[in-house]
Design a protein around this motif. Structure first.
Motif: not given
Length: 201
Positions: A10-13, A147-150, A152-153
């Motif tokens: 799975r992808q994070f989130g 911050q959430a986007a970072e 996830i990356r």
């Protein structure tokens, strides 16, 4: 083997763990995700908080396994190896032992490759749109969307590197999985239904 195993990358989130848990509950079979960290902690004689930092990670490979002095080194898988390598070896052994006990659902940790020679596996990868993943992580951890986007990356990069370091497969590719399921397009309940239908086929 006479029973099936479900493995979910799975992808994070993306909600992959939640989907796996719902599928397991629907089918009435055990579910393993974070419990594998606690099990590895007991096997390795290392605090689960420290192991969580290297879970599904092939980075920081210079850190050597240092088990509890009271543990017999002959019973510690990967003794003398970098902590990441020992964690992977320990979790792989746990996954194999748990799979022997009957059908179940595993989240991540290269379970699809660990079990592919011995079991009939339903092997899927859960993904979702970047926007939905950012919103989900921002809400879950009460952090700004940037911050959430970072996060996830970073987590996706770590999971990809882990999977591709310990397997001969590409993380999240159709060549490595039986199905790629997009939660944003299908919805959570439909994804759960697809997984349980694949299991019952």
């Amino acid at each position: 083997m006479s029973h099936k195993i479900i493995t979910i990358g799975r992808q994070f989130g993306s909600g992959g763990s939640e989907i796996g848990e719902l599928a397991a509950k629907t089918l009435g079979i055990p579910f393993y995700d974070r419990a594998l960290i606690e099990m590895a902690s007991q096997e390795m004689g290392i605090d689960s908080f420290e192991l969580e930092r290297v879970d599904e990670s092939a980075m920081s490979r210079f850190r050597l396994l240092r088990p509890d002095p009271s543990a017999s080194i002959h019973n510690v898988i990967g003794y003398g190896l970098p902590l990441n390598d020992s964690m992977h070896a320990t979790q792989s052994a746990l996954i194999q032992n748990l799979a022997k006990q009957g059908p179940c659902v595993f989240i991540g940790r290269c379970a699809d490759v660990v079990l592919r020679e011995q079991y009939d596996c339903v092997n899927v990868f859960i993904c979702a749109s970047k926007e939905e993943r950012i919103a989900r992580i921002a809400e879950r951890y009460s952090i700004p969307q940037r911050q959430a986007a970072e996060a996830i990356r970073k987590v996706d990069r770590r999971r990809r590197y882990y999977y591709e370091t310990y397997t001969d497969c590409d993380w999240g590719s159709i060549e490595s999985h039986q199905a790629l399921l997009n939660v944003s397009l299908l919805g959570r309940d439909r994804v759960v239904q697809i997984i349980t239908d694949m299991y019952r086929m």
